[in-house]
Design an enzyme around this catalytic site. Structure first.
Site, PDB file in Angstrom:
ATOM      1  N   GLY A   1      -8.422  21.308  18.870  1.00  0.00           N
ATOM      2  CA  GLY A   1      -8.079  22.670  18.490  1.00  0.00           C
ATOM      3  C   GLY A   1      -8.721  23.680  19.420  1.00  0.00           C
ATOM      4  O   GLY A   1      -9.206  23.340  20.507  1.00  0.00           O
ATOM      5  N   GLY A   2      -8.772  24.905  18.995  1.00  0.00           N
ATOM      6  CA  GLY A   2      -9.302  25.971  19.831  1.00  0.00           C
ATOM      7  C   GLY A   2     -10.814  26.047  19.840  1.00  0.00           C
ATOM      8  O   GLY A   2     -11.391  26.820  20.607  1.00  0.00           O
TER       9      GLY A   2
ATOM     10  N   GLU B   1       1.045  -0.873   8.782  1.00  0.00           N
ATOM     11  CA  GLU B   1       0.178   0.276   9.058  1.00  0.00           C
ATOM     12  C   GLU B   1      -0.018   0.565  10.546  1.00  0.00           C
ATOM     13  O   GLU B   1       0.289   1.643  11.034  1.00  0.00           O
ATOM     14  CB  GLU B   1      -1.188   0.060   8.391  1.00  0.00           C
ATOM     15  CG  GLU B   1      -2.270   1.028   8.790  1.00  0.00           C
ATOM     16  CD  GLU B   1      -1.988   2.449   8.340  1.00  0.00           C
ATOM     17  OE1 GLU B   1      -2.214   3.382   9.125  1.00  0.00           O
ATOM     18  OE2 GLU B   1      -1.522   2.628   7.196  1.00  0.00           O
TER      19      GLU B   1
ATOM     20  N   ASP C   1       0.406   3.934   6.028  1.00  0.00           N
ATOM     21  CA  ASP C   1       0.734   3.516   4.665  1.00  0.00           C
ATOM     22  C   ASP C   1       0.450   4.616   3.642  1.00  0.00           C
ATOM     23  O   ASP C   1       1.354   5.188   3.053  1.00  0.00           O
ATOM     24  CB  ASP C   1      -0.058   2.252   4.304  1.00  0.00           C
ATOM     25  CG  ASP C   1       0.604   0.987   4.816  1.00  0.00           C
ATOM     26  OD1 ASP C   1       1.842   0.960   4.876  1.00  0.00           O
ATOM     27  OD2 ASP C   1      -0.106   0.036   5.157  1.00  0.00           O
TER      28      ASP C   1
ATOM     29  N   GLN D   1       0.777  -1.231   0.000  1.00  0.00           N
ATOM     30  CA  GLN D   1       0.000   0.000   0.000  1.00  0.00           C
ATOM     31  C   GLN D   1       0.813   1.289   0.000  1.00  0.00           C
ATOM     32  O   GLN D   1       0.513   2.204  -0.771  1.00  0.00           O
ATOM     33  CB  GLN D   1      -0.944   0.023   1.212  1.00  0.00           C
ATOM     34  CG  GLN D   1      -1.857   1.250   1.239  1.00  0.00           C
ATOM     35  CD  GLN D   1      -2.809   1.274   2.415  1.00  0.00           C
ATOM     36  OE1 GLN D   1      -3.420   2.291   2.712  1.00  0.00           O
ATOM     37  NE2 GLN D   1      -2.963   0.167   3.093  1.00  0.00           N
TER      38      GLN D   1
END
Length: 424
Positions: free
Chosen positions: A246-247, A139, A168, A17
Site C-alpha cells: 500500500g501507500g 486450496e 477454500d 472446507q
C-alpha cells in the site's frame, strides 16, 4: 432475541472446507443447516488428520458447528424421495461437488426449480465458465490460479502459498454473501436463483491490489516495492517480500529473542503522519529535517536502510515492549503472533472469536467463533453433529413423518445400515 437468519433452512451438500465454511457461517447466524452425508462415512474430513481415536477430527468439528446431520443414500429410491421432499421445503441448497456431479444425480437446475421455484442453488467451483471450468481445484491450486502465489514470497525465491486458506475459506465467505444477497432479492421477486462462487475468482478478489499494481507497471517501476530503486522490474508484478502493498511502507523486523523464538518479530509501518515520532523513538531525531529522509518521496529509495536502523532499535525489546511504546505515539505496528499465542489469548475468548466447545467423543476443543459481530443478533457456537445424529429429528420435525414413515425410511436403507440398526 432472535437471530438474523432464524427461519432460513439450508440443505447442505458440501464437504471438506470451502462449502462447510459457508454453511457454518450461515448456521452461526441462526439458519437451520441440514448437512446431508453419506451413510457410514459422512464428510471425508471426519477421518482426515484425526488426532483422537474414534472421534471426528478437528478438521471436521471446526467447520461444521451448529449443523444437523442427516445420512442419506441418494441412490436409494426412498433416499431420493426424502431428498426431493427436502428440496421442496428448503430455502437454499449449497453444494461444492466436482463440476457436473449434481446433474448426474438427476438434480439439474431445471429439476430443482420444478421441485421448488423459490429455492436458491449456491455452488462453489474451482473455476468459472471458461477453458478450466471442468478442472478440480484445491486450496493451493486456487491460490496459484488466482494470482496470490505469483505475488507472494521474496523476489529471489519461488512463488509461495499463504497459510491463510483464502482459496477454500475465502471462497466460502464470498458464497455466504451471495446467498444472503439472493435471499434479500427473493423478498422482492419471490424467485430463487443460482449463486456461483469460483475459487479462482475469490482469490483474485482478495488480490485486487496486485491487479492494481500490474496496471501501474505500464507507467514505471513500483516505487514502494523493495526492488526499487536498484532491482529489475519485469512485465508482471513481482514478489514483494514483506512490503505492505500500500501507500505506507512496512516490513517485518526482528525483536529481542529472535535467535530462539521464530515469532519474535513485529510488523512496523513507517506511516508518514507519525514520521517525526518514529525518528524520536528510535533515536534518529536528525532524520526529521534531513532532506534525504524528511519526505515520503525522499525515503522511498532508502527504505532498506531505514528499516535496518529501526530494526536495531526493535532488537533491543520484545515485540510486546515495542507495541507498548509505539502505541503511545500512534505508530502502526503489529506483533507476529504464533498460533500458540493466539490460542491462549483471553481477549479473543472474551469476544467470542475463540470458543471452547464440548464434544461427546473428543471432549473439549478450541474452535473459531463467528468473526462477524451483530449487535442485535446473538451468535452461539455449538459443537458439530455426530454422523446421522439428527436423522429421526429431521424426518419428524422437518418433513413431518409419522412413526410408520420413519420406520419405513429406516427399513428401506435410505438412511444407511447404521440408522437401521439404531432404529430397531
Amino acid at each position: 432475541m432472535t437471530k438474523a437468519l432464524d427461519g432460513v433452512r439450508i440443505l447442505d451438500f458440501t464437504h471438506v472446507q470451502s462449502g462447510p465454511t459457508c454453511t457454518q457461517l450461515l448456521a452461526w447466524f441462526g439458519a437451520d443447516v441440514i448437512k446431508i452425508e453419506r451413510p457410514g462415512e459422512g464428510d471425508i474430513t471426519r477421518g482426515q488428520l484425526r488426532d483422537v481415536p474414534n472421534a471426528d477430527s478437528l478438521y471436521f468439528t471446526m467447520l461444521n458447528g451448529n449443523k444437523r446431520s442427516l445420512t442419506l443414500d441418494t441412490k436409494n429410491r426412498k433416499g431420493r424421495e426424502i431428498l426431493e421432499e427436502l428440496v421442496k421445503i428448503c430455502d437454499v441448497m449449497v453444494e461444492n461437488f466436482a463440476p457436473g456431479t449434481l446433474d448426474r444425480m438427476g438434480f439439474t437446475w431445471e429439476r430443482i426449480q420444478t421441485l421448488n421455484p423459490h429455492i436458491i442453488l449456491a455452488s462453489i467451483k474451482g473455476f468459472g465458465p471458461g477453458p478450466f471450468e471442468d478442472y478440480k481445484v484445491y486450496e493451493n491450486i486456487a491460490q496459484c490460479a488466482g494470482g496470490a502465489a505469483s505475488t507472494t514470497g521474496f523476489d529471489d525465491g519461488p512463488p509461495l502459498v499463504t497459510g491463510a486458506q483464502i482459496g477454500d475459506s475465502g471462497t466460502g465467505l464470498h458464497l455466504a454473501l451471495g446467498i444472503v444477497t439472493a435471499l434479500y432479492q427473493r423478498t422482492k421477486t419471490g424467485r430463487g436463483q443460482k449463486v456461483l462462487a469460483a475459487m479462482q475468482d475469490g482469490v483474485l478478489n482478495l488480490c485486487r491490489v496486485k491487479l492494481r499494481d500490474q496496471q501501474r507497471l505500464a507507467h514505471g517501476p513500483l516505487t514502494e516495492y523493495p526492488q526499487y530503486p536498484d532491482g529489475v522490474f519485469g512485465d508482471a508484478v513481482p514478489r514483494a517480500g514483506n512490503a505492505s502493498g500500500g501507500g505506507q511502507p512496512g516490513w517485518i523486523l526482528k525483536c529481542k529473542g529472535w535467535e530462539t523464538d521464530p515469532n519474535a518479530y513485529i510488523y512496523f509501518i513507517t506511516q508518514a503522519p507519525v514520521w517525526k515520532s518514529i525518528c524520536e523513538v528510535i533515536g534518529k531525531p536528525e532524520w526529521i529535517t534531513d532532506p534525504d529522509y524528511a519526505t515520503p518521496k525522499a525515503r522511498l529509495p532508502r527504505l532498506k536502510h531505514i528499516f535496518s536502523v529501526i530494526e536495531e532499535w526493535t532488537m533491543t525489546k520484545t515485540k510486546y515492549e515495542v507495541m507498548e511504546i509505539v502505541t503511545k505515539y500512534d505508530i502502526p505496528c503489529g506483533p507476529i503472533l504464533s498460533m500458540k499465542e493466539i490460542a491462549e489469548d483471553q481477549s479473543l475468548r472474551a469476544t467470542g472469536t475463540l470458543v471452547e466447545v464440548d464434544h461427546p467423543a473428543r471432549g473439549k476443543y478450541l474452535t473459531v467463533g463467528n468473526p462477524i459481530k451483530l449487535s442485535d443478533s446473538p451468535s452461539e457456537v455449538r459443537r458439530s453433529p455426530l454422523l446421522g445424529e439428527h436423522n429421526d429429528e429431521i424426518l419428524r420435525d422437518v418433513l413431518k413423518f409419522d412413526d410408520r414413515q420413519v420406520h419405513e425410511a429406516h427399513n428401506s436403507g435410505a438412511l444407511g445400515s447404521t440408522s437401521a440398526v439404531a432404529a430397531e
